[in-house]
Design a protein around this motif. Structure first.
Motif, short mmCIF file in Angstrom:
data_model
loop_
_atom_site.label_atom_id
_atom_site.label_comp_id
_atom_site.label_asym_id
_atom_site.label_seq_id
_atom_site.Cartn_x
_atom_site.Cartn_y
_atom_site.Cartn_z
N VAL A 91 0.85 -1.19 0.00
CA VAL A 91 0.00 0.00 0.00
C VAL A 91 0.88 1.24 0.00
CG1 VAL A 91 -1.74 1.29 1.29
CG2 VAL A 91 -1.88 -1.20 1.14
N GLU A 92 0.62 2.14 -0.96
CA GLU A 92 1.42 3.36 -1.08
C GLU A 92 0.48 4.52 -1.39
OE1 GLU A 92 3.98 1.91 -4.12
OE2 GLU A 92 2.54 2.31 -5.70
N VAL A 93 1.06 5.71 -1.47
CA VAL A 93 0.23 6.88 -1.79
C VAL A 93 -0.47 6.63 -3.13
CG1 VAL A 93 0.26 9.34 -2.34
CG2 VAL A 93 1.66 8.46 -0.47
N GLY A 94 -1.78 6.84 -3.16
CA GLY A 94 -2.56 6.61 -4.37
C GLY A 94 -3.25 5.25 -4.40
N SER A 95 -2.84 4.32 -3.52
CA SER A 95 -3.51 3.01 -3.48
C SER A 95 -4.96 3.20 -3.08
CB SER A 95 -2.85 2.08 -2.46
OG SER A 95 -1.54 1.76 -2.82
N ARG A 96 -5.80 2.32 -3.62
CA ARG A 96 -7.22 2.36 -3.24
C ARG A 96 -7.55 1.18 -2.36
NH1 ARG A 96 -10.97 5.38 -7.53
NH2 ARG A 96 -9.51 7.08 -7.92
#
Ligand code: FES
Length: 320
Positions: A91-96
């Motif tokens: 999970v990273e920035v932008g993950s949904r």
């Protein structure tokens, strides 16, 4: 709750706050306000990995006054069946992701004369949101935060900046620990104590408080159990008329869901009692891991909490 009621969210920020804990900031995919919550609430985060779906409970640590974001802290669990590793590694920035509506099983008592908050390690997270409710209010409070060492003390700066003398920190690395007798033997009448952290800490606080005559209604604790791995077994769901295999690394609830049967849940950590299921037949033994059923109920063998409990059996029939 079920996934049809889920809220789609996007990860807005990720920060590694200690060697083991990551801090995630989530916002609604549509940019709108998130549901209101009170301090002590948790959400279920639904993580759809390639081979399986994880649904883990995490306490909300952001201010209940903010509706634009939710914040959670996720500790990487060594014995994880995959959920915390997914959050840390994928999970990273932008993950949904998808989350469930917040539920509060650990709220502050409205008529307490004083609040004593005791956190161990990652157990600090629900208190961060509760402090937002307490800060600036009329009711006195104090926070006791026990943690392995300064580098493992998540969110300590946030607390130090705001709480000043109400914050008491105990580092194992410096040989400091909470003196539960001193803390719990001399609190004014009407004080409530709240504890979140490892099982040993919770047991110690509850036993000490009871020893000094605290009524159970003034003791509050939260500890989500992770479903343990165990031997595989089969279960028959009487109403669905379906046989379900429970593999070693999947919980009974996850296996029931994977078979396409909706089963009730709120916390998925053995705390709320929402997944309570009647046992209709059993040849073998139930392996209870919840904090909800009484010892007498567990011994009777007529109920099981599928979110965390398993069975060692040749036959098990559930009222599902
Ligand atoms: S879902 Fe809360 S105890 Fe099982």
């Amino acid at each position: 709750m079920n996934d049809a009621q889920g809220i789609p969210v996007v990860v807005k920020a990720v920060e590694q706050v200690t060697p083991l804990i990551r801090h995630f900031t989530l916002g609604a995919v549509d940019g709108g306000p998130l549901p209101a919550f009170s301090g002590g609430s948790h959400i279920i985060v639904v993580m759809r990995a390639a081979l399986r779906t994880h649904r883990n409970p995490y306490s909300l640590l952001s201010s209940p006054r903010r509706r634009d974001i939710y914040e959670i802290g996720v500790r990487r669990m060594e014995e994880s069946r995959g959920g915390s590793h997914f959050m840390h590694d994928q999970v990273e920035v932008g993950s949904r992701l998808e989350i469930a509506h917040p539920v509060n099983l650990f709220g502050l008592d409205k008529i307490a004369r004083k609040h004593v908050l005791i956190a161990g390690g990652i157990g600090i997270t629900p208190f961060l949101a509760q402090l937002e409710d307490l800060h600036g209010g009329q009711v006195p409070y104090e926070l006791h935060y026990s943690v392995r060492s300064p580098e493992h003390a998540a969110f300590l700066h946030r607390l130090q900046d705001r709480e000043g003398g109400r914050l008491h920190v105990y580092f194992d690395s410096e040989g400091r620990s909470i003196d539960f007798d001193a803390l719990l033997s001399a609190q004014p009448l009407g004080t409530h104590v709240y504890v979140c952290g490892p099982a040993g800490l919770i047991e110690r606080v509850i036993a000490t408080a009871r020893g000094y005559g605290w009524p159970d209604s003034h003791l509050h604790w939260e500890q989500f159990s992770a479903p343990p791995v165990g031997e595989a077994f089969d279960v028959f769901l009487a109403r669905a008329k379906l046989k379900v295999h429970v593999p070693p690394d999947r919980s009974l609830l996850e296996s029931i869901e994977a078979a396409g049967v909706q089963a009730p849940y709120l916390c998925r950590g053995g705390v709320c009692g929402f997944c309570h299921t009647r046992v209709l037949e059993l040849e073998g033994e139930l392996l209870h891991n919840d904090h909800f059923l009484s010892d007498a109920d567990k011994a009777r063998g007529k109920s099981i909490m599928p979110c965390v409990s398993r069975a060692r059996c040749t036959s098990l029939v559930l009222d599902l």
